[in-house]
Enzyme design. Sequence first.
Site: not given
Ligand code: FPP
Length: 239
Positions: A13, A30, A124
């Site tokens: 997150d 992302h 892994l």
């Molecule tokens: C949550 O942060 C994150 C996500 C919904 C996406 C996670 C994806 C990645 C780390 C990239 C890897 C991707 C793939 C396709 C393998 P948020 O967007 O809710 O952050 P916020 O709480 O700050 O808004």
Amino acid sequence: MNEIPHHIAIVMDGNGRWATRRFLPRVAGHKSGLDTLRACVRRCGEIGVRVLTVFAFSSENWNRPAEEISGLMELLAMALGREVPQLMAEGVRIHFVGDRSALSGKMRVGLAHAEAATAGNSRLIFNVCFNYGGRWDMAQAAARLARAGEPITEQTIDRALALAHVPDPDLLIRTGGEKRLSNFLLWQAAYAELHFSDKLWPEFDAAALDEAIKDYGQRERRFGKTSAQVALSAGKKVA
Ligand code: FPP
């Protein structure tokens, strides 16, 4: 080094906030999060973690702005094309966990190819939860058992869940400062140790992972037993 958890699960997150603070579009967060994920996979392999499960796209993420959803889909498609050589070099077997029916045919083929290409790796196991939700998983498991006319027990549910190929997580990490599960591994996290980090996911480096593992090493895992029973079974002298 501390005791290494067999299975680490992560709610990655904070990508959106990381980007917004830099006046960048959320998708840039992302993208940066994908770099962090790559480094995390490498580190887990190095230190002997055997299973890593990450929450990349939840059943509820479809409610996000269309631009962000398409950005995440493009990122996954791009990652499928690019990341397999590194997974091969590091002995990583990838599994995608979640409801694939909502994904495009091309995407489904890409997921299957990455899984097939890495199927011989065993250092892994890397589970990417994509279009996944803990409630979806329990419902699909129950529906599967009902169709097969099987009895509903903890064991049969366990075997019908989407993560039946791995043991339950030992350590569940959530970055970004929030302290909730958000529909992630609701069944499997029953006895996971929880670690919450204030770091936003793109900032979660090897030192932060080591810190989470150190925190885990200081927990007493009782699985419903008393502290004295745990000490006894570990061969420790009870005061
Ligand atoms: C949550 O942060 C994150 C996500 C919904 C996406 C996670 C994806 C990645 C780390 C990239 C890897 C991707 C793939 C396709 C393998 P948020 O967007 O809710 O952050 P916020 O709480 O700050 O808004």
